[in-house]
Scaffold this motif. Structure first.
Motif, PDB file in Angstrom:
ATOM      1  N   ALA A 155       0.838  -1.202   0.000  1.00 43.35           N
ATOM      2  CA  ALA A 155       0.000   0.000   0.000  1.00 43.35           C
ATOM      3  C   ALA A 155       0.872   1.249   0.000  1.00 43.35           C
ATOM      4  O   ALA A 155       0.579   2.229  -0.699  1.00 43.35           O
ATOM      5  CB  ALA A 155      -0.913  -0.024   1.221  1.00 43.35           C
ATOM      6  N   ALA A 156       1.959   1.204   0.747  1.00 44.18           N
ATOM      7  CA  ALA A 156       2.865   2.348   0.805  1.00 44.18           C
ATOM      8  C   ALA A 156       3.489   2.612  -0.565  1.00 44.18           C
ATOM      9  O   ALA A 156       3.633   3.762  -0.993  1.00 44.18           O
ATOM     10  CB  ALA A 156       3.951   2.102   1.846  1.00 44.18           C
ATOM     11  N   GLU A 157       3.838   1.529  -1.262  1.00 45.14           N
ATOM     12  CA  GLU A 157       4.396   1.682  -2.614  1.00 45.14           C
ATOM     13  C   GLU A 157       3.400   2.366  -3.544  1.00 45.14           C
ATOM     14  O   GLU A 157       3.751   3.251  -4.318  1.00 45.14           O
ATOM     15  CB  GLU A 157       4.730   0.312  -3.216  1.00 45.14           C
ATOM     16  N   ILE A 158       2.167   1.928  -3.474  1.00 43.44           N
ATOM     17  CA  ILE A 158       1.134   2.499  -4.347  1.00 43.44           C
ATOM     18  C   ILE A 158       0.922   3.981  -4.044  1.00 43.44           C
ATOM     19  O   ILE A 158       0.801   4.808  -4.945  1.00 43.44           O
ATOM     20  CB  ILE A 158      -0.193   1.722  -4.174  1.00 43.44           C
ATOM     21  N   ILE A 159       0.930   4.305  -2.760  1.00 40.06           N
ATOM     22  CA  ILE A 159       0.754   5.708  -2.375  1.00 40.06           C
ATOM     23  C   ILE A 159       1.890   6.556  -2.945  1.00 40.06           C
ATOM     24  O   ILE A 159       1.664   7.625  -3.514  1.00 40.06           O
ATOM     25  CB  ILE A 159       0.689   5.831  -0.838  1.00 40.06           C
ATOM     26  N   ALA A 160       3.097   6.027  -2.843  1.00 41.02           N
ATOM     27  CA  ALA A 160       4.259   6.775  -3.324  1.00 41.02           C
ATOM     28  C   ALA A 160       4.233   6.912  -4.851  1.00 41.02           C
ATOM     29  O   ALA A 160       4.414   8.002  -5.388  1.00 41.02           O
ATOM     30  CB  ALA A 160       5.542   6.085  -2.864  1.00 41.02           C
ATOM     31  N   SER A 161       3.975   5.801  -5.546  1.00 35.41           N
ATOM     32  CA  SER A 161       4.074   5.849  -7.006  1.00 35.41           C
ATOM     33  C   SER A 161       2.933   6.655  -7.626  1.00 35.41           C
ATOM     34  O   SER A 161       3.062   7.151  -8.730  1.00 35.41           O
ATOM     35  CB  SER A 161       4.131   4.427  -7.576  1.00 35.41           C
ATOM     36  N   ASN A 162       1.822   6.802  -6.921  1.00 38.01           N
ATOM     37  CA  ASN A 162       0.720   7.596  -7.452  1.00 38.01           C
ATOM     38  C   ASN A 162       0.698   9.016  -6.909  1.00 38.01           C
ATOM     39  O   ASN A 162      -0.240   9.768  -7.177  1.00 38.01           O
ATOM     40  CB  ASN A 162      -0.610   6.910  -7.179  1.00 38.01           C
ATOM     41  N   ASP A 163       1.744   9.315  -6.128  1.00 38.45           N
ATOM     42  CA  ASP A 163       1.883  10.679  -5.641  1.00 38.45           C
ATOM     43  C   ASP A 163       0.660  11.155  -4.863  1.00 38.45           C
ATOM     44  O   ASP A 163       0.211  12.287  -5.000  1.00 38.45           O
ATOM     45  CB  ASP A 163       2.138  11.612  -6.848  1.00 38.45           C
ATOM     46  N   LEU A 164       0.082  10.261  -4.072  1.00 36.42           N
ATOM     47  CA  LEU A 164      -1.064  10.666  -3.250  1.00 36.42           C
ATOM     48  C   LEU A 164      -0.595  11.613  -2.148  1.00 36.42           C
ATOM     49  O   LEU A 164       0.543  11.527  -1.687  1.00 36.42           O
ATOM     50  CB  LEU A 164      -1.749   9.439  -2.632  1.00 36.42           C
ATOM     51  N   ASN A 165      -1.476  12.463  -1.721  1.00 35.73           N
ATOM     52  CA  ASN A 165      -1.123  13.477  -0.730  1.00 35.73           C
ATOM     53  C   ASN A 165      -1.251  12.903   0.684  1.00 35.73           C
ATOM     54  O   ASN A 165      -2.321  12.864   1.260  1.00 35.73           O
ATOM     55  CB  ASN A 165      -2.042  14.689  -0.914  1.00 35.73           C
ATOM     56  N   VAL A 166      -0.112  12.436   1.183  1.00 37.24           N
ATOM     57  CA  VAL A 166      -0.124  11.735   2.471  1.00 37.24           C
ATOM     58  C   VAL A 166      -0.013  12.713   3.629  1.00 37.24           C
ATOM     59  O   VAL A 166       0.746  13.668   3.574  1.00 37.24           O
ATOM     60  CB  VAL A 166       1.057  10.746   2.535  1.00 37.24           C
ATOM     61  N   ILE A 167      -0.784  12.449   4.671  1.00 35.41           N
ATOM     62  CA  ILE A 167      -0.645  13.241   5.900  1.00 35.41           C
ATOM     63  C   ILE A 167       0.213  12.449   6.864  1.00 35.41           C
ATOM     64  O   ILE A 167      -0.015  11.254   7.089  1.00 35.41           O
ATOM     65  CB  ILE A 167      -2.023  13.524   6.527  1.00 35.41           C
ATOM     66  N   ARG A 168       1.218  13.101   7.411  1.00 36.97           N
ATOM     67  CA  ARG A 168       2.087  12.437   8.374  1.00 36.97           C
ATOM     68  C   ARG A 168       1.752  12.932   9.770  1.00 36.97           C
ATOM     69  O   ARG A 168       1.075  13.930   9.941  1.00 36.97           O
ATOM     70  CB  ARG A 168       3.555  12.702   8.051  1.00 36.97           C
ATOM     71  N   GLU A 169       2.306  12.215  10.743  1.00 36.23           N
ATOM     72  CA  GLU A 169       2.020  12.542  12.145  1.00 36.23           C
ATOM     73  C   GLU A 169       2.309  14.017  12.436  1.00 36.23           C
ATOM     74  O   GLU A 169       1.523  14.713  13.047  1.00 36.23           O
ATOM     75  CB  GLU A 169       2.828  11.613  13.050  1.00 36.23           C
ATOM     76  N   LYS A 170       3.463  14.495  11.954  1.00 31.36           N
ATOM     77  CA  LYS A 170       3.834  15.887  12.258  1.00 31.36           C
ATOM     78  C   LYS A 170       2.908  16.888  11.554  1.00 31.36           C
ATOM     79  O   LYS A 170       2.656  17.964  12.075  1.00 31.36           O
ATOM     80  CB  LYS A 170       5.304  16.149  11.938  1.00 31.36           C
ATOM     81  N   ASP A 171       2.394  16.498  10.371  1.00 27.44           N
ATOM     82  CA  ASP A 171       1.449  17.387   9.680  1.00 27.44           C
ATOM     83  C   ASP A 171       0.179  17.569  10.501  1.00 27.44           C
ATOM     84  O   ASP A 171      -0.386  18.653  10.573  1.00 27.44           O
ATOM     85  CB  ASP A 171       1.052  16.807   8.313  1.00 27.44           C
ATOM     86  N   LEU A 172      -0.249  16.452  11.113  1.00 25.50           N
ATOM     87  CA  LEU A 172      -1.490  16.488  11.889  1.00 25.50           C
ATOM     88  C   LEU A 172      -1.423  17.537  12.979  1.00 25.50           C
ATOM     89  O   LEU A 172      -2.323  18.353  13.148  1.00 25.50           O
ATOM     90  CB  LEU A 172      -1.731  15.124  12.548  1.00 25.50           C
ATOM     91  N   SER A 173      -0.318  17.530  13.726  1.00 17.84           N
ATOM     92  CA  SER A 173      -0.239  18.464  14.847  1.00 17.84           C
ATOM     93  C   SER A 173      -0.167  19.913  14.355  1.00 17.84           C
ATOM     94  O   SER A 173      -0.624  20.828  15.023  1.00 17.84           O
ATOM     95  CB  SER A 173       0.967  18.125  15.732  1.00 17.84           C
ATOM     96  N   ARG A 174       0.377  20.081  13.138  1.00 22.06           N
ATOM     97  CA  ARG A 174       0.449  21.440  12.593  1.00 22.06           C
ATOM     98  C   ARG A 174      -0.939  21.945  12.190  1.00 22.06           C
ATOM     99  O   ARG A 174      -1.251  23.104  12.281  1.00 22.06           O
ATOM    100  CB  ARG A 174       1.394  21.448  11.389  1.00 22.06           C
TER     101      ARG A 174
END
Lengths: 142, 435
Positions: free
Chosen positions: A121-140
């Motif tokens: 799933a991580a590979e697919i997210i990366a190769s399709n350039d999906l806009n991922v939210i990371r833990e640090k983004d959440l707090s921001r």
């Protein structure tokens, strides 16, 4: 490329949910998204919140059955069909979604989900350039 | 340092030596029992006199003694010595009527300590060891019983008592405890807390030997505890009516508990007919004390179900071996006409890695039918996987049904949510209508 999620195992009896929420309130932890999967005997209360590690420690020390796990969070334009397009990518590769929930944040849709094959799933997210939210983004965003 | 193998010479007696000693002590005990108002009357009613006991087989002429007899003569009616000669009293809780009282003279206490010391010596405890007794003190005989036995052996003995898990663990690491006595469910608890505190029992403690008893447990539970704590765990059997711990104990072979036949005569009877069962078959354990002064008991029905293991033990002791207790003739569950022992359910549950150690069997009447619910605590790491929880519930249900022939309702519950009393897990709750 994931966010932390708390999963709380709740006995199906009155006061179980509120006692968990009360503990989080005392520590000034803010809920971002929650969902409850219910059965006759128990519920699984899943929580995305501020300071998830602290929340995990607080609940554990209070004797609550809780686990901390990583789930995907992707940001989508708030338009019809966007979720379908995103999940289509996984379905096309034979990856199943175990559970999913969503919420709106600052005019964007956020899809939280867990699959049965995290690496792929991580590979697919990366190769399709999906806009991922990371833990640090959440707090921001809070 | 090299030590002798046996703590007492009686330990290595041959069968014929043991039986000669038993007869001599039985005759003395029966004679002494005539000082007890209860036994004097019993013998008169049965038309028996002490001189009728000429062989060990004559024991069968004597009527059984039951827990009800102890209750009926509460508190001191069975005693065979005046109270002025007694040095201690232990009493059971009286949940179903009068409590039972057991009296000890000074000599009885010495013999009891000797029996416990012999057990501990048998599994390799030596004066260099540090013994931590994580057992309740007070009326519960596992406290003082092991205390005096361990001291008699010469170990540095830590009367840690039950509970206060963090302190127990601190003692392990600070004192270098090598031997622990605890009930099986508490051993699991100790391990859980050690894990939470980042303490590895193999690396950070000197624990080597664990003595477990008081709660019936399966072989899988023992192996699990041994694996967790990196120890050898030995099964201990006792009951307050026979002093307490020190009645029977596993040797290093870990295959059955030697019951000390210089202290007790063992019979295994069918609990319904009260006739002896054939050799090697399960029945109710009946014990006659051979060295008690204050309160000898003749043919006492223990209600514990077990069998005598056939054959010789490679350890060199000829004292017979009792199999692991199969439950009690009075904790047997009869559900929809089926006989079930809680240990059968435990044995199944302990095979699941996903489950923690505690469980609760509830029996209730639902629409005039007997129903069983098994609540079982699970480990935290499986919480997020709903599919897993469902398939786990199904698989536990299926295996239990195969074992007990009844389909129980299985409920997964969070860890530490089931009731405990005094650290001893409550295993069965029966709320059925009684007819």
């Amino acid at each position: 490329m994931t966010v932390h999620q708390l999963s709380v195992f709740l006995e199906n009896k009155s006061g179980a949910l509120v006692s968990v929420l009360r503990l989080l309130k005392q520590e000034n932890i803010q809920l971002i998204a929650t969902t409850i999967a219910d059965t006759i005997d128990y519920g699984i209360f899943r929580i995305i919140c501020s300071q998830p590690e602290k929340a995990y420690d607080v609940l554990r020390e209070a004797g609550v059955a809780v686990s901390l796990c990583d789930v995907f969070a992707i940001e989508l334009d708030d338009r019809p069909g966007k979720a379908a397009d995103a999940i289509e990518l996984f379905a096309g590769e034979g990856i199943n979604v175990a559970y999913m929930y969503s919420f709106l944040l600052n005019g964007k849709g956020v899809l939280i989900f867990r699959t049965d094959n995290t690496e792929k799933a991580a590979e697919i997210i990366a190769s399709n350039d999906l806009n991922v939210i990371r833990e640090k983004d959440l707090s921001r965003l809070l | 340092m090299s030590y002798q193998k046996f703590f007492n010479p009686e330990e290595s007696y041959s069968r014929s030596e043991l039986e000669a000693l038993q007869l001599e002590r039985l005759q003395a005990t029966v004679k002494h029992c005539m000082n007890s108002p209860f036994y004097k009357e019993r013998f008169r009613k049965a038309g028996l006199t002490p001189s009728d006991i000429r062989t060990l087989d004559d024991l069968k002429k004597i009527p059984f003694t039951t827990k009800q007899d102890l209750r009926d003569t509460y508190p001191f009616g069975i005693a065979s010595v005046p109270l002025s000669q007694c040095a201690r009293l232990h009493s059971s809780s009286g949940t179903t009527g009068n409590p039972t009282v057991i009296l000890h003279t000074k000599k009885d206490l010495e013999e009891w300590a000797n029996a416990v010391a012999r057990c501990l010596w048998m599994v390799g405890c030596r004066p260099e060891d540090i013994f931590q007794n994580a057992s309740g003190y007070g009326m519960f005989t596992g406290g003082l019983g092991f205390q005096y036995g361990a001291e008699k052996l010469g170990m540095l003995t830590v009367p840690a008592g039950a509970g206060n898990t963090l302190r127990q663990i601190k003692f392990f690491t600070d004192f270098g405890t090598t031997v622990v006595h605890a009930i099986p469910s508490y051993a699991s608890r100790l391990y859980e807390v050690m894990c939470e505190k980042g303490i590895d029992p193999r690396r950070d403690t000197k624990l080597r030997t664990l003595v477990i008893g008081a709660e019936p447990h399966s072989e899988d539970t023992r192996k699990r505890i041994e694996e967790m704590l990196g120890v050898k765990a030995y099964n201990s059997f006792g009951m307050s009516e026979m002093c307490g711990p020190g009645v029977a104990f596993e040797c290093p072979e870990q295959n059955g508990m030697h019951i000390w036949e210089d202290y007790y005569i063992v019979e295994i009877v069918d609990p319904d007919t009260l006739e002896p069962v054939p050799d090697g078959e399960v029945g109710e354990l009946v014990l006659t004390t051979l060295k008690r002064e204050a309160m000898p008991l003749l043919r006492y029905r223990t209600r514990d179900l077990t069998r005598i293991l056939p054959g010789e033990c490679p350890c060199g002791r000829h004292h017979i071996r009792l199999d692991r207790m199969k439950g009690r003739s009075d904790d047997m569950i009869i559900l929809k006409g089926v006989n079930i022992f809680p240990i059968q359910i435990e044995t199944i549950l302990m095979q699941f890695q996903e489950l923690a150690s505690d469980y609760l069997i509830t029996l209730e009447t639902l629409e005039d039918n007997d129903a069983m619910t098994v609540d079982v605590e699970m480990k935290d790491q499986y919480i997020d996987d709903y599919g897993k929880l469902q398939s786990l519930t199904r698989e536990i249900t299926r295996q239990l049904r195969d074992e007990i022939l009844i389909t129980p309702r299985v409920r997964l519950v969070p860890k530490n949510s089931l009731p405990k009393s005094e650290g001893k897990a409550v295993r069965v709750v029966d709320t059925r209508k009684k007819y």
